[in-house]
Structures are given as C-alpha cells and as structure tokens.
Design a protein around this motif. Structure first.
Motif, PDB file in Angstrom:
ATOM      1  N   HIS A   1      -5.574 -62.181 -50.524  1.00 30.57           N
ATOM      2  CA  HIS A   1      -5.058 -61.475 -51.547  1.00 30.57           C
ATOM      3  C   HIS A   1      -4.182 -62.294 -52.573  1.00 30.57           C
ATOM      4  O   HIS A   1      -4.499 -62.023 -53.793  1.00 30.57           O
ATOM      5  CB  HIS A   1      -4.141 -60.452 -51.018  1.00 30.57           C
TER       6      HIS A   1
ATOM      7  N   GLN B   1       1.679 -55.145 -46.938  1.00 29.35           N
ATOM      8  CA  GLN B   1       1.294 -55.250 -45.677  1.00 29.35           C
ATOM      9  C   GLN B   1       2.619 -55.241 -44.512  1.00 29.35           C
ATOM     10  O   GLN B   1       3.401 -55.772 -44.947  1.00 29.35           O
ATOM     11  CB  GLN B   1       0.789 -56.827 -45.352  1.00 29.35           C
TER      12      GLN B   1
ATOM     13  N   GLU C   1       1.936 -51.275 -37.559  1.00 24.95           N
ATOM     14  CA  GLU C   1       0.787 -50.586 -38.316  1.00 24.95           C
ATOM     15  C   GLU C   1       0.953 -49.074 -38.776  1.00 24.95           C
ATOM     16  O   GLU C   1       1.699 -48.292 -38.068  1.00 24.95           O
ATOM     17  CB  GLU C   1      -0.590 -50.432 -37.176  1.00 24.95           C
TER      18      GLU C   1
ATOM     19  N   ARG D   1      -1.575 -47.457 -41.120  1.00 29.07           N
ATOM     20  CA  ARG D   1      -2.896 -47.533 -41.957  1.00 29.07           C
ATOM     21  C   ARG D   1      -2.759 -46.691 -43.050  1.00 29.07           C
ATOM     22  O   ARG D   1      -3.589 -46.878 -44.195  1.00 29.07           O
ATOM     23  CB  ARG D   1      -4.175 -47.596 -41.064  1.00 29.07           C
TER      24      ARG D   1
ATOM     25  N   ARG E   1      -5.871 -62.473 -44.379  1.00 24.20           N
ATOM     26  CA  ARG E   1      -6.126 -61.534 -45.520  1.00 24.20           C
ATOM     27  C   ARG E   1      -4.845 -61.834 -46.454  1.00 24.20           C
ATOM     28  O   ARG E   1      -4.986 -61.653 -47.719  1.00 24.20           O
ATOM     29  CB  ARG E   1      -5.995 -60.094 -44.812  1.00 24.20           C
TER      30      ARG E   1
ATOM     31  N   ARG F   1      -0.722 -55.181 -52.969  1.00 24.27           N
ATOM     32  CA  ARG F   1      -1.001 -54.852 -51.559  1.00 24.27           C
ATOM     33  C   ARG F   1       0.454 -54.936 -50.825  1.00 24.27           C
ATOM     34  O   ARG F   1       1.111 -55.774 -50.935  1.00 24.27           O
ATOM     35  CB  ARG F   1      -1.988 -55.586 -50.792  1.00 24.27           C
TER      36      ARG F   1
ATOM     37  N   ALA G   1      -0.100 -48.281 -45.635  1.00 24.11           N
ATOM     38  CA  ALA G   1      -0.175 -49.945 -45.977  1.00 24.11           C
ATOM     39  C   ALA G   1      -1.082 -50.661 -44.953  1.00 24.11           C
ATOM     40  O   ALA G   1      -1.396 -50.180 -43.825  1.00 24.11           O
ATOM     41  CB  ALA G   1       1.329 -50.550 -45.589  1.00 24.11           C
ATOM     42  N   GLU G   2      -1.636 -51.954 -45.522  1.00 24.05           N
ATOM     43  CA  GLU G   2      -2.381 -52.698 -44.584  1.00 24.05           C
ATOM     44  C   GLU G   2      -1.555 -53.435 -43.323  1.00 24.05           C
ATOM     45  O   GLU G   2      -0.405 -53.535 -43.636  1.00 24.05           O
ATOM     46  CB  GLU G   2      -2.925 -53.705 -45.276  1.00 24.05           C
ATOM     47  N   PRO G   3      -2.285 -53.603 -42.243  1.00 28.73           N
ATOM     48  CA  PRO G   3      -1.579 -54.153 -41.115  1.00 28.73           C
ATOM     49  C   PRO G   3      -1.426 -55.780 -41.479  1.00 28.73           C
ATOM     50  O   PRO G   3      -2.157 -56.128 -42.621  1.00 28.73           O
ATOM     51  CB  PRO G   3      -2.460 -54.255 -40.130  1.00 28.73           C
ATOM     52  N   TYR G   4      -0.458 -56.410 -41.145  1.00 26.61           N
ATOM     53  CA  TYR G   4      -0.223 -57.693 -41.519  1.00 26.61           C
ATOM     54  C   TYR G   4      -0.977 -58.637 -40.749  1.00 26.61           C
ATOM     55  O   TYR G   4      -1.140 -58.736 -39.717  1.00 26.61           O
ATOM     56  CB  TYR G   4       1.299 -58.163 -41.262  1.00 26.61           C
TER      57      TYR G   4
END
Length: 245
Positions: A123, A103, A107, A109, A119, A101, A112-115
C-alpha cells in the motif's frame, strides 16, 4: 516535489491529538486539519506515510485497570478505541483526496483490513497512507510500542511523535518549571536513564535496537507535521539516522 532525508515515515498520533482542545472524544475540525496536513505531505513530497493512532481520548486501559477492571480486558477496550480513531482519520483523509487504508491488529474485516506486513508495504509503495489500529493486538503493550514495532517491520526511516502542549523534550515539565531545559538532540540511552517520557521504555529500547530515530514535536502549530516529515529541525530528535553507525 520537495527532497528530504526520509523515504518512509511513521507518524504517531496520540488519541489526545485527535481530541483537540476538548481533551476527550474526537474533534472533527482537528481531525480534518491533520488530514489536510497529511494531504500536503503527499502533494508536495514523495514520502510514504504510515500512521499509528492511540486511543486515550476515548479509553485508557491503565485507567480502567486502576479502578479494578481486569488489565487485559481494559487494554482490549483501548485497542477498540484506536479503531474508532483510525476510522475517523481515514474518513477525513478520503474527504481530503488522500487514498488510505486502515489495518487492524485485531481482525474486524467489516471495517478494516487485518494487519499484514507485506500488504502494508505494498500500500505504501502505491502511495496510499496506511493507518495502523488496535495497537499490537496484545494487552500490556502501548501504542508507542506499536509505533516502534511497525516502524521496524516496514523499515521506516523515522518515527514522528506528534505531541500536544509541548514542542519537544524537556528535562522537567516546562508548565511547572519555567527554567526547564529543552533538548534539541538526545541519545536513546539518555531517554531511558533519565526517564524523560518520550516513549515508554519498551518502545524506546526497540527504537534503540533498530536505530530508528524519533522526532518529538508539537502538533498544535499548523504545518509542523510537514516540517517534521521533510526533516526540518523542529522539536527534539532522539537517536541518529539509521546508517550513522
């Protein structure tokens, strides 16, 4: 599974490490080699692996600001460069069969995921490799500082500093002085007082405050990432284990 002295590691990759011998841009063969080495860590150990990537192979904020660009703007451009590197590394990891993933501290989205700290830890506990991009999300802070901050946040046991063109920390530049002395162990305060350039002073101080060891080693030799992750005595170690004092 190999037994080692670490459970959770942060691997710090400079942008230059992803550029290979070209020195700039992203070298697919180099990125694939790094991904294979990380796959070997996941295959042969139970280590939880997080990665912080730099962006110097694409853009350096300090270089931009030195030519008159607004420093904050130049640093934000550097953060975007780290996202490009993180996506390239994630793609190589996925092609190697490693679940991962990305992060981002900024942002975006769609890519990538937001940090989110919890979460990220989840992971890692599920066996995924987490790649941290965009630095801290703030200008004036290096990706070295990001590595120290994320290591503290996720309670990593060590930071592995993968370097190009050097196999550890020396008292002076070995490329200029053949009599340069290589250190096998150092204390944080020595690094700060002598200006040895392991990390910037903010990052080194953060590691010192949280007793996070730093292992500096060469990424040029295949297999070194696995050796460092398994606690083998390669390169230079700064600080001791977190429970040493």
């Amino acid at each position: 599974m190999q037994a080692g002295k670490y459970k959770r590691i942060v691997l710090k990759l400079s942008g230059e490490a992803l550029a290979g011998n070209k020195g700039y841009g992203i070298d697919p063969e180099t990125v694939e080699r790094i991904a294979r080495e990380i796959r070997e860590i996941k295959r042969t150990t139970e280590l939880e692996v997080a990665i912080v990537v730099g962006g110097g192979n694409i853009w350096r904020g300090l270089a931009g600001s030195s030519k008159g660009m607004d420093r904050a703007t130049a640093d934000y451009m550097g953060m975007l460069a780290t996202v490009m590197n993180a996506l390239a590394l994630q793609d190589a990891l996925e092609h190697s069969g490693v679940d991962s993933r990305v992060q981002s501290a900024i942002e975006m989205r769609q890519v990538a995921e937001p940090y989110i700290r919890r979460r990220a830890i989840r992971h890692l506990e599920k066996g995924r490799v987490v790649v941290f991009a965009s630095g801290t999300g703030n200008p004036y802070f290096s990706t070295d500082t990001t590595a120290a901050l994320r290591a503290a946040e996720i309670e990593a046991d060590v930071i592995l500093m993968a370097k190009r063109n050097t196999d550890g920390v020396y008292d002076c530049d070995p490329r200029q002085n053949p009599d340069a002395k290589k250190f096998t162990e150092l204390e944080y305060i020595e690094v700060l007082q002598r200006g040895l350039g392991v990390m910037d002073s903010t990052a080194t101080s953060l590691c010192m405050d949280n007793r996070i060891p730093i292992v500096v080693f060469s990424i040029d030799e295949p297999g070194n990432i696995l050796k460092a992750a398994c606690g083998e005595n390669i390169g230079t170690i700064v600080g001791g284990m977190k429970n040493d004092g």
